[in-house]
Each structure stands twice: as C-alpha cells, then as structure tokens.
Design a protein around this motif. Structure first.
Motif, short mmCIF file in Angstrom:
data_model
loop_
_atom_site.label_atom_id
_atom_site.label_comp_id
_atom_site.label_asym_id
_atom_site.label_seq_id
_atom_site.Cartn_x
_atom_site.Cartn_y
_atom_site.Cartn_z
N PRO A 56 2.97 -13.36 -10.51
CA PRO A 56 2.12 -12.25 -10.95
C PRO A 56 1.23 -11.66 -9.86
O PRO A 56 1.18 -10.43 -9.70
CB PRO A 56 1.29 -12.88 -12.07
CG PRO A 56 2.15 -13.96 -12.61
CD PRO A 56 2.84 -14.53 -11.41
N ASP A 57 0.52 -12.49 -9.09
CA ASP A 57 -0.40 -11.94 -8.10
C ASP A 57 0.31 -11.34 -6.88
O ASP A 57 -0.01 -10.22 -6.48
CB ASP A 57 -1.41 -13.01 -7.67
CG ASP A 57 -2.52 -13.19 -8.70
OD1 ASP A 57 -2.58 -12.39 -9.67
OD2 ASP A 57 -3.32 -14.13 -8.56
N PRO A 58 1.27 -12.03 -6.25
CA PRO A 58 1.98 -11.39 -5.14
C PRO A 58 2.70 -10.11 -5.56
O PRO A 58 2.68 -9.11 -4.83
CB PRO A 58 2.99 -12.47 -4.70
CG PRO A 58 2.33 -13.75 -5.09
CD PRO A 58 1.65 -13.46 -6.39
N ASP A 59 3.31 -10.12 -6.76
CA ASP A 59 4.00 -8.91 -7.21
C ASP A 59 3.01 -7.79 -7.49
O ASP A 59 3.28 -6.62 -7.18
CB ASP A 59 4.82 -9.22 -8.47
CG ASP A 59 6.03 -10.07 -8.17
OD1 ASP A 59 6.33 -10.30 -6.98
OD2 ASP A 59 6.68 -10.53 -9.13
N LEU A 60 1.87 -8.13 -8.09
CA LEU A 60 0.84 -7.12 -8.34
C LEU A 60 0.42 -6.45 -7.04
O LEU A 60 0.32 -5.22 -6.95
CB LEU A 60 -0.37 -7.77 -9.01
CG LEU A 60 -1.52 -6.86 -9.39
CD1 LEU A 60 -1.13 -5.95 -10.56
CD2 LEU A 60 -2.76 -7.68 -9.76
N CYS A 61 0.20 -7.26 -6.00
CA CYS A 61 -0.18 -6.70 -4.70
C CYS A 61 0.95 -5.82 -4.15
O CYS A 61 0.69 -4.72 -3.64
CB CYS A 61 -0.50 -7.82 -3.72
SG CYS A 61 -2.01 -8.75 -4.09
N ALA A 62 2.18 -6.29 -4.26
CA ALA A 62 3.31 -5.52 -3.74
C ALA A 62 3.46 -4.19 -4.47
O ALA A 62 3.69 -3.15 -3.84
CB ALA A 62 4.60 -6.34 -3.87
N PHE A 63 3.30 -4.20 -5.79
CA PHE A 63 3.43 -2.95 -6.55
C PHE A 63 2.31 -1.98 -6.21
O PHE A 63 2.54 -0.77 -6.12
CB PHE A 63 3.43 -3.26 -8.05
CG PHE A 63 4.57 -4.13 -8.52
CD1 PHE A 63 5.69 -4.33 -7.73
CD2 PHE A 63 4.51 -4.76 -9.76
CE1 PHE A 63 6.74 -5.14 -8.16
CE2 PHE A 63 5.54 -5.58 -10.20
CZ PHE A 63 6.66 -5.77 -9.41
N TRP A 64 1.09 -2.49 -6.04
CA TRP A 64 -0.02 -1.61 -5.63
C TRP A 64 0.25 -1.03 -4.24
O TRP A 64 0.05 0.18 -4.02
CB TRP A 64 -1.33 -2.39 -5.63
CG TRP A 64 -2.08 -2.33 -6.92
CD1 TRP A 64 -2.14 -3.28 -7.90
CD2 TRP A 64 -2.91 -1.25 -7.37
NE1 TRP A 64 -2.94 -2.85 -8.94
CE2 TRP A 64 -3.43 -1.61 -8.64
CE3 TRP A 64 -3.27 -0.01 -6.84
CZ2 TRP A 64 -4.28 -0.78 -9.37
CZ3 TRP A 64 -4.12 0.82 -7.56
CH2 TRP A 64 -4.61 0.44 -8.81
N LEU A 65 0.67 -1.85 -3.31
CA LEU A 65 0.90 -1.38 -1.94
C LEU A 65 2.03 -0.37 -1.87
O LEU A 65 2.07 0.48 -0.99
CB LEU A 65 1.18 -2.57 -1.02
CG LEU A 65 0.01 -3.53 -0.80
CD1 LEU A 65 0.47 -4.75 -0.02
CD2 LEU A 65 -1.15 -2.84 -0.09
N ALA A 66 2.97 -0.46 -2.80
CA ALA A 66 4.11 0.47 -2.85
C ALA A 66 3.80 1.72 -3.67
O ALA A 66 4.66 2.59 -3.81
CB ALA A 66 5.33 -0.24 -3.42
N ASP A 67 2.57 1.78 -4.23
CA ASP A 67 2.21 2.87 -5.16
C ASP A 67 3.17 2.94 -6.34
O ASP A 67 3.53 4.01 -6.82
CB ASP A 67 2.18 4.22 -4.43
CG ASP A 67 1.02 4.31 -3.45
OD1 ASP A 67 -0.05 3.73 -3.73
OD2 ASP A 67 1.19 4.96 -2.40
N ARG A 68 3.56 1.75 -6.83
CA ARG A 68 4.48 1.66 -7.95
C ARG A 68 3.86 0.95 -9.16
O ARG A 68 4.57 0.60 -10.08
CB ARG A 68 5.75 0.90 -7.51
CG ARG A 68 6.55 1.58 -6.40
CD ARG A 68 7.42 2.69 -6.92
NE ARG A 68 8.38 2.20 -7.89
CZ ARG A 68 9.55 1.63 -7.57
NH1 ARG A 68 9.87 1.43 -6.30
NH2 ARG A 68 10.39 1.25 -8.51
N ILE A 69 2.56 0.72 -9.13
CA ILE A 69 1.92 0.00 -10.22
C ILE A 69 1.88 0.88 -11.47
O ILE A 69 1.65 2.09 -11.39
CB ILE A 69 0.49 -0.45 -9.82
CG1 ILE A 69 -0.06 -1.48 -10.81
CG2 ILE A 69 -0.45 0.75 -9.70
CD1 ILE A 69 0.57 -2.83 -10.69
#
Length: 313
Positions: A56-69
């Motif tokens: 959950p946390d690594p993916d959350l960061c990745a989605f935010w950084l990709a502007d895909r959240i």
C-alpha cells in the motif's frame, strides 16, 4: 520541474514516507529536485491478498509520483473493480478492495518475488512502467508485518484499519519480522550520499517507526552528513487523516510539534511545523504545512529543503 535551492552539495534528497502525507510531500519534492528524489517507503502495511502481493505505501507513493492517484486518495486513477465484484458474486467476503489494474500490479509482483526477485527490484519495475523519474525503495526486502492490539485482541494492520475502522484504544503494537529485516543497500547508499533527508508528515508510530526499526537504517541516519529534518503531521492542532492521534497517545507522545520532535529524538537536525513558537531544543521552520494542491505541495517541499540545506552551514 522548478530549480532546486542552490547548494554546493550534490546527491539525492531522501524522503521517508508512509501514507498520504508522506506521498504528497514526495510529489511536491519531485517538482523541486526531479530525478534526485529517493523515497524510502514503509512496507509494514504490506499484505498478501487474492494471490497478489500488495504494497500500500510504496504503491501510493508511486501513483502520486506518476500523477496517477485516484480522487479517492488511493489506487490508480479511473480503475475499475470488476474482479472484486466478481468475487462478491461468488460469496467472497471482500473487505480489502483492489482495483483491477491495482490487482494486476500485485499479481505481477507476487510472481516476480516467487521467482526470486527482490521487492526493491519489483518496485523499480513498477516505477519504470509508470514513467516515474524518482526512485521508490522499500525499507527492506524481507516481509515485515505490523499488528495492532486493540479491544483485547491482536489484528493485522490492514484488518485493524479497514474491518475494524481503526477502533481503539490502541493497547500495543508489533512489527513482526523487523529483527530479521535487512535494509536494501540502495537505501543505505542513498542516505549516506544524501544532501538532505526529510521525514515526511506521516504517522510517526505506524508509518515511520517500521522504517527506523529496520536494522541499519537508524544508524545510517545518525551517521549521514546530511541534515535530517521532519515535517510534523499535526496541522492546526489536528491530524488531517488517519489514526495518528491514537497511536501517538499509545506511544506517550503529545499531539503537537513537541510530541513529534520527542518521538524522533536523537535523529533530527530540525522540524517543520505550523505551530507558533513551539518550545523545542532544535531549529524550527514555521510554515503552512497543509498540502491542498500541487502548488502547496511544491511550496512546502521547497521550503523544507531550503530549511534543511541551511542547517548544513
């Protein structure tokens, strides 16, 4: 991307992150330092579900950084939930919701790990697929699982948060596997080479403590020449989201800048908070810490980094 604050030092800017606050600050920092950003994410919340390995946390960061959240604040933007509905139709108790593409990520990750890949490598493949310039590193490659004792029973963290709706009071906390965990060399190298380390405005107890508990990471933070600065998760005397208050109370900390500083005692060179003149024995930057939009995220990241780099003088 805007220009980073001028400084003679080179090297990455490391952000320790877990949950929405840390992910948002990491996204703001991406606008400031670009590919120099390294996010070290909490993996104590990880769970194996539906045959998938979910981070959950690594993916959350990745989605935010990709502007895909997604606008929900978690998961991929516009994801569908056909598999979850199909499971419900089959009578499965679906208490942990995963979007279809989110599930695909977890299934691929489980496959890679079963084949012998490190979690570090699996996350690198995800960020590359999402087009993320920064690095997202797990705090460790071996499983660590957070459990919470509340109302007289122990519960895995995700069940406590979702099924039990984080109903307290919190009676105890455990990070199973933390003693056997090993920090990935990439994490230790990033901290050693960093020009600044920022502890995100994440829950200090359940999001940051697991990272600090991995053998080697706390020592690396003490040994690094980089200034270590924390951003308080307490905004206007309250917590924006999540059960930070309950866990801070369990840890015996006050829900304010002093409590956050005390929790990280011995690690910090400075603290960023919105409180007026907190009585602390370390430098303080007082600023608006509420990240309502992209401009606010970038501003807080820039001010925090400028503050941290100033502490090296």
């Amino acid at each position: 991307m805007t220009d980073a604050p001028r400084d003679d030092r080179t090297g990455p800017v490391v952000v320790l992150a877990g949950g929405t606050g840390g992910a948002r600050l990491a996204r703001g920092m991406l606008d400031v330092v670009g590919a120099d950003l390294v996010v070290v994410a909490n993996t104590g919340d990880d769970v194996e579900m539906y045959g998938a390995y979910v981070c959950p946390d690594p993916d959350l960061c990745a989605f935010w950084l990709a502007d895909r959240i997604d606008e929900r604040g978690w998961g991929l933007e516009g994801d569908t939930f056909c598999v979850m509905q199909g499971l419900r139709d089959l009578g499965v108790d679906v208490w942990f919701n995963l979007g279809d593409r989110d599930l695909a990520i977890g299934l691929r990750r489980a496959e890679r790990l079963a084949a012998g890949a490190r979690l570090t490598d699996a996350l690198a493949e995800l960020t590359a697929a999402l087009g993320v310039r920064a690095r997202v590193l797990p705090m460790c490659d071996r499983p660590v699982r957070t459990r919470v004792r509340a109302r007289g029973r122990w519960t895995p963290f995700q069940e406590f948060m979702i099924r039990d709706r984080a109903e307290g009071p919190v009676e105890d906390l455990a990070f199973d596997g933390i003693e056997q965990a090993v920090a990935p060399p990439e994490v230790l190298e990033a901290i050693a080479a960093a020009r600044a380390v920022i502890v995100g405005p994440s829950n200090p107890v359940i999001s940051i403590d697991p990272i600090l508990g991995v053998p080697g990471i706390r020592a690396a933070l003490r040994d690094t020449a980089a200034p270590v600065v924390a951003v308080s998760p307490v905004v206007a005397g309250e917590v924006v989201k999540g059960p930070t208050a309950a866990f801070m109370a369990w840890a015996g900390r006050t829900l304010d800048a002093a409590g956050v500083a005390d929790h990280y005692r011995g690690l910090l060179r400075g603290l960023v908070t919105d409180e007026a003149a907190p009585a602390l024995d370390l430098p303080v930057l007082r600023t608006d810490t509420l990240m309502t939009d992209a401009a606010a995220r970038e501003r807080l990241a820039r001010e925090t980094l400028t503050f941290a780099l100033g502490l090296t003088a």
